[in-house]
Motif scaffolding. Sequence first.
Motif, PDB file in Angstrom:
ATOM      1  N   ALA A  34      31.024  47.191  31.445  1.00 47.60           N
ATOM      2  CA  ALA A  34      32.371  47.659  31.201  1.00 47.60           C
ATOM      3  C   ALA A  34      33.099  46.305  30.815  1.00 47.60           C
ATOM      4  N   GLN A  35      33.272  45.583  31.389  1.00 49.47           N
ATOM      5  CA  GLN A  35      33.960  44.269  31.114  1.00 49.47           C
ATOM      6  C   GLN A  35      33.493  43.757  30.060  1.00 49.47           C
ATOM      7  N   MET A  36      32.182  43.526  29.650  1.00 57.16           N
ATOM      8  CA  MET A  36      31.772  42.660  28.494  1.00 57.16           C
ATOM      9  C   MET A  36      32.131  43.408  27.407  1.00 57.16           C
ATOM     10  N   ALA A  37      32.114  44.990  27.285  1.00 54.02           N
ATOM     11  CA  ALA A  37      32.540  45.635  26.275  1.00 54.02           C
ATOM     12  C   ALA A  37      33.828  45.663  25.798  1.00 54.02           C
ATOM     13  N   GLU A  38      34.772  45.229  26.852  1.00 52.28           N
ATOM     14  CA  GLU A  38      36.118  45.032  26.693  1.00 52.28           C
ATOM     15  C   GLU A  38      36.636  43.784  26.298  1.00 52.28           C
ATOM     16  N   LEU A  39      36.328  42.587  27.150  1.00 53.00           N
ATOM     17  CA  LEU A  39      36.844  41.314  26.798  1.00 53.00           C
ATOM     18  C   LEU A  39      35.957  40.332  27.620  1.00 53.00           C
ATOM     19  N   ASN A  40      35.514  39.208  27.157  1.00 55.55           N
ATOM     20  CA  ASN A  40      35.114  38.103  27.765  1.00 55.55           C
ATOM     21  C   ASN A  40      35.630  36.697  27.348  1.00 55.55           C
ATOM     22  N   THR A  41      36.285  36.104  28.154  1.00 57.63           N
ATOM     23  CA  THR A  41      37.090  34.703  27.484  1.00 57.63           C
ATOM     24  C   THR A  41      37.350  33.751  28.682  1.00 57.63           C
ATOM     25  N   ASN A  42      38.022  32.784  28.421  1.00 62.48           N
ATOM     26  CA  ASN A  42      38.062  31.809  29.383  1.00 62.48           C
ATOM     27  C   ASN A  42      39.401  31.736  30.308  1.00 62.48           C
ATOM     28  N   THR A  43      39.684  30.684  31.030  1.00 65.70           N
ATOM     29  CA  THR A  43      40.954  30.870  31.938  1.00 65.70           C
ATOM     30  C   THR A  43      41.943  30.562  31.456  1.00 65.70           C
ATOM     31  N   ARG A  44      42.177  30.006  30.235  1.00 68.34           N
ATOM     32  CA  ARG A  44      43.497  29.603  29.522  1.00 68.34           C
ATOM     33  C   ARG A  44      44.272  30.870  29.077  1.00 68.34           C
ATOM     34  N   TYR A  45      43.698  32.076  29.071  1.00 65.21           N
ATOM     35  CA  TYR A  45      44.378  33.132  28.907  1.00 65.21           C
ATOM     36  C   TYR A  45      44.707  33.941  30.391  1.00 65.21           C
ATOM     37  N   LEU A  46      45.762  34.764  30.627  1.00 65.32           N
ATOM     38  CA  LEU A  46      45.884  35.181  31.614  1.00 65.32           C
ATOM     39  C   LEU A  46      45.038  36.548  31.672  1.00 65.32           C
ATOM     40  N   HIS A  47      44.535  37.025  32.984  1.00 67.72           N
ATOM     41  CA  HIS A  47      43.958  38.068  33.188  1.00 67.72           C
ATOM     42  C   HIS A  47      43.797  38.478  34.519  1.00 67.72           C
ATOM     43  N   ASP A  48      43.757  39.980  34.782  1.00 71.62           N
ATOM     44  CA  ASP A  48      43.864  40.074  36.058  1.00 71.62           C
ATOM     45  C   ASP A  48      42.541  39.971  37.056  1.00 71.62           C
ATOM     46  N   ASN A  49      41.339  39.830  36.244  1.00 72.76           N
ATOM     47  CA  ASN A  49      40.194  39.804  37.304  1.00 72.76           C
ATOM     48  C   ASN A  49      40.245  38.648  38.126  1.00 72.76           C
ATOM     49  N   ILE A  50      40.544  37.258  37.423  1.00 68.43           N
ATOM     50  CA  ILE A  50      40.558  36.512  38.182  1.00 68.43           C
ATOM     51  C   ILE A  50      41.503  36.092  39.266  1.00 68.43           C
ATOM     52  N   VAL A  51      42.433  36.466  39.172  1.00 71.11           N
ATOM     53  CA  VAL A  51      43.676  36.587  40.354  1.00 71.11           C
ATOM     54  C   VAL A  51      43.179  37.483  41.380  1.00 71.11           C
ATOM     55  N   GLU A  52      42.434  38.580  40.872  1.00 68.18           N
ATOM     56  CA  GLU A  52      42.241  39.630  41.869  1.00 68.18           C
ATOM     57  C   GLU A  52      41.054  38.948  42.680  1.00 68.18           C
ATOM     58  N   TYR A  53      40.222  38.653  41.834  1.00 65.89           N
ATOM     59  CA  TYR A  53      38.961  37.946  42.702  1.00 65.89           C
ATOM     60  C   TYR A  53      39.296  36.752  43.601  1.00 65.89           C
ATOM     61  N   ALA A  54      40.249  35.793  43.163  1.00 69.77           N
ATOM     62  CA  ALA A  54      40.649  34.962  44.052  1.00 69.77           C
ATOM     63  C   ALA A  54      41.301  35.217  45.416  1.00 69.77           C
ATOM     64  N   ARG A  55      42.163  36.470  45.054  1.00 61.93           N
ATOM     65  CA  ARG A  55      42.851  36.790  46.243  1.00 61.93           C
ATOM     66  C   ARG A  55      41.866  37.579  47.088  1.00 61.93           C
ATOM     67  N   ARG A  56      41.012  38.515  46.677  1.00 58.62           N
ATOM     68  CA  ARG A  56      39.980  38.992  47.241  1.00 58.62           C
ATOM     69  C   ARG A  56      38.801  38.033  48.053  1.00 58.62           C
ATOM     70  N   LEU A  57      38.524  37.084  47.415  1.00 64.24           N
ATOM     71  CA  LEU A  57      37.669  36.211  48.210  1.00 64.24           C
ATOM     72  C   LEU A  57      38.154  35.332  49.256  1.00 64.24           C
ATOM     73  N   ALA A 100      33.458  29.417  33.638  1.00 65.76           N
ATOM     74  CA  ALA A 100      33.879  29.587  35.017  1.00 65.76           C
ATOM     75  C   ALA A 100      35.015  30.396  35.182  1.00 65.76           C
ATOM     76  N   GLY A 101      35.001  31.623  36.046  1.00 70.01           N
ATOM     77  CA  GLY A 101      36.183  32.345  36.185  1.00 70.01           C
ATOM     78  C   GLY A 101      36.460  33.404  34.934  1.00 70.01           C
ATOM     79  N   ASN A 102      35.494  33.710  34.104  1.00 73.23           N
ATOM     80  CA  ASN A 102      35.638  34.591  33.021  1.00 73.23           C
ATOM     81  C   ASN A 102      35.702  35.927  33.486  1.00 73.23           C
ATOM     82  N   PRO A 103      36.275  36.928  32.799  1.00 69.35           N
ATOM     83  CA  PRO A 103      36.523  38.271  33.190  1.00 69.35           C
ATOM     84  C   PRO A 103      35.356  39.129  33.658  1.00 69.35           C
ATOM     85  N   VAL A 104      34.234  38.793  32.999  1.00 67.05           N
ATOM     86  CA  VAL A 104      32.989  39.622  33.238  1.00 67.05           C
ATOM     87  C   VAL A 104      32.320  39.180  34.527  1.00 67.05           C
ATOM     88  N   SER A 105      32.313  37.748  34.835  1.00 62.78           N
ATOM     89  CA  SER A 105      31.809  37.366  36.195  1.00 62.78           C
ATOM     90  C   SER A 105      32.756  37.768  37.202  1.00 62.78           C
TER      91      SER A 105
END
Length: 440
Positions: free
Chosen positions: A77-100, A314-319
């Motif tokens: 689902a995420q691959m079909a939507e967007l995959n990019t790097n951490t220089r852009y803001l994205h919910d997935n990376i901060v949510e993962y950091a928070r949960r981890l 590292a930290g891309n939305p798909v991962s």
Amino acid sequence: MSTITKAIPQRSPQEIIDLRRRHLNPSLSMSYQQPVKMVRGRGAYLYDQDGQAYLDMVNNVCHVGHCHPSVVAAGQAQMAELNTNTRYLHDNIVEYARRLSATFPEELSVVFLTNSGTEANDLALRLARTYSQAHDIIVVDHAYHGNSPTMIELSPYKFDGKGGQGRPAHIQVAEIPDDYRGRFRRGEADVGPRYAQDLHRAIAAIHARGEKPAAFFCESILGCGGQVVLPDHYLKEAYATARAAGAVCVADEVQVGFGRAGTHFWAFETQAVVPDIVTMGKPICNGHPMGAVVTRPEIAQAFMNGMEYFNTFAGNPVSCAMGLAVLDVIEQEQLQNNALQVGNAILHGLVELQKEFDMIGDVRGMGLFIGVEMVKDRHSLEPATEAANAVIEYLKAHHILLSTDGPYDNVLKLKPPIVFSMDNAEEFLRCLRDALRSIA
């Protein structure tokens, strides 16, 4: 726009072996005397080109089971939507950091993302050296921390093995705290603290070079050392000694994290310690390449020296989407408790087999990370390397995948996906009994 991709030819195992030898890295090994072509995976099983199922007891990468539908769907689902790097803001990376970070003691709250356990350990080394303003490192004998040049230097498993160039001058190797065949044995008093005393020798050797220790690296349960569970209080004493000398304490959880230990989410917790840095990889994303470092805020802040740490993938939305799915599955399917219950059942069954077969010298482990040490004689502890490898080949012929490890390659290592069931455990124990009878 539609595209047509070329179909990949379906080749025989021998054709693939021939092409590997012609086109791939020649040092790349294959498992078993007759390598198997796997084409599909589901849960605790792999399937070959003929549809034959193999019970997988050695893959601690596909942590929540091969091709878990929730993890696969999250990545798709995420691959079909967007995959990019951490220089852009994205919910997935901060949510993962928070949960981890929520799975760790509160002192460990800053997350760095990488692509592998090797990268995680490499970054941990940089963090430790920057914070401590020192260079030399203490590691545990027979440890393996990764395949980059700096991690080979930190890995006695590699630098003291075939093709290795020996211990680098800036590395000190602490005695492996093996309470089965080491100097201090299980049942004696203060085994863990007595092994930890060897760090004083390592630190003295560093001081004799005119240097200071930057870090003490230690797996929370030793993997390549032979599935060795650290004796009680080992890390408590070792960490205190390392910190008194100014070193940072790094817990390598690349193999044993994310609930595998059963009683705790992180294996270092079983030693009642809080590391300064924790590294992880392998199971973090269930087969998708990802790793992470979690550390204390003051160590992360010291790394802010003007040199940015940026990692393209590292930290891309798909991962991060897949990593979040892994955390969800562990929680929703109660897999940490499953690792505890099934692991205890396997340990109990192995102890019963130990009573029947003298070649089982030791049974040890925690959760679904278990070692069975094979010996020719229980008094001399002479390693039964050939017997251990004969067991592996027997099990493979009966469709159970296992491998060996340890300094003498005589330890059966059990580290299956943590969806491993009681039925799977019973199947393995039955087949292992048959294997031992066949070579007794």
